[in-house]
Motif scaffolding. Structure first.
Motif, PDB file in Angstrom:
ATOM      1  N   GLU A   8       1.074  -1.002   0.260  1.00  0.00           N
ATOM      2  CA  GLU A   8      -0.101   0.137  -0.117  1.00  0.00           C
ATOM      3  C   GLU A   8       1.235   1.276   0.218  1.00  0.00           C
ATOM      4  OE1 GLU A   8      -0.403  -2.024   2.295  1.00  0.00           O
ATOM      5  OE2 GLU A   8      -2.699  -3.458   1.583  1.00  0.00           O
ATOM      6  N   GLN A   9       1.537   1.451   1.230  1.00  0.00           N
ATOM      7  CA  GLN A   9       3.295   1.787   0.819  1.00  0.00           C
ATOM      8  C   GLN A   9       3.703   2.763  -0.045  1.00  0.00           C
ATOM      9  OE1 GLN A   9       5.667   2.317   3.906  1.00  0.00           O
ATOM     10  NE2 GLN A   9       4.430   2.070   5.049  1.00  0.00           N
ATOM     11  N   SER A  12       1.110   4.148  -3.036  1.00  0.00           N
ATOM     12  CA  SER A  12       0.862   5.105  -3.084  1.00  0.00           C
ATOM     13  C   SER A  12       1.823   5.616  -3.613  1.00  0.00           C
ATOM     14  CB  SER A  12       0.668   6.060  -1.229  1.00  0.00           C
ATOM     15  OG  SER A  12       0.627   6.902  -0.787  1.00  0.00           O
ATOM     16  N   THR A  15       1.800   6.244  -7.179  1.00  0.00           N
ATOM     17  CA  THR A  15       0.196   6.786  -7.282  1.00  0.00           C
ATOM     18  C   THR A  15       1.166   8.060  -7.344  1.00  0.00           C
ATOM     19  OG1 THR A  15      -0.853   5.626  -7.614  1.00  0.00           O
ATOM     20  CG2 THR A  15      -2.352   7.631  -6.805  1.00  0.00           C
ATOM     21  N   SER A  16       1.716   8.913  -6.029  1.00  0.00           N
ATOM     22  CA  SER A  16       2.052  10.350  -6.008  1.00  0.00           C
ATOM     23  C   SER A  16       2.716  10.709  -6.893  1.00  0.00           C
ATOM     24  CB  SER A  16       2.682  10.390  -4.538  1.00  0.00           C
ATOM     25  OG  SER A  16       1.817  10.281  -3.356  1.00  0.00           O
TER      26      SER A  16
END
Length: 89
Positions: A8-9, A12, A15-16
């Motif tokens: 998940e990290q 994220s 995506t960023s």
């Protein structure tokens, strides 16, 4: 509340990264903005260094070739070796 797992990290972060929305850990500012505001100074510094190198390099090369195997040649060779050995960071 609950900490994110590795997947998940990483998701994220990617995506960023793809949306150019990466934040600094320390200042929480957008890193693209931070780089953009310092880019003109970096370019100016690099151009000045290149001009100095292009002016001094041929001169020192000519001096070293004129005094082949003499102390100026050895001194300039040691100076060049030290400069190449220093990390760029």
């Amino acid at each position: 509340g609950k900490p994110l797992g590795f997947v998940e990290q990483y998701g994220s972060f990617v995506t960023s990264l793809l949306s150019f929305n990466v934040k600094s850990f320390i200042t929480r500012r957008n890193t693209l903005e931070m780089v953009a505001e310092r880019l003109p100074y970096t370019v100016a510094l690099a151009l000045c260094a290149m001009v100095i190198a292009l002016m001094l390099g041929p001169f020192f090369g000519a001096v070293a070739s004129l005094f082949r195997n003499a102390w100026p040649d050895h001194l300039l060779s040691v100076f060049a070796l030290i400069n190449i050995s220093i990390p760029s960071f």
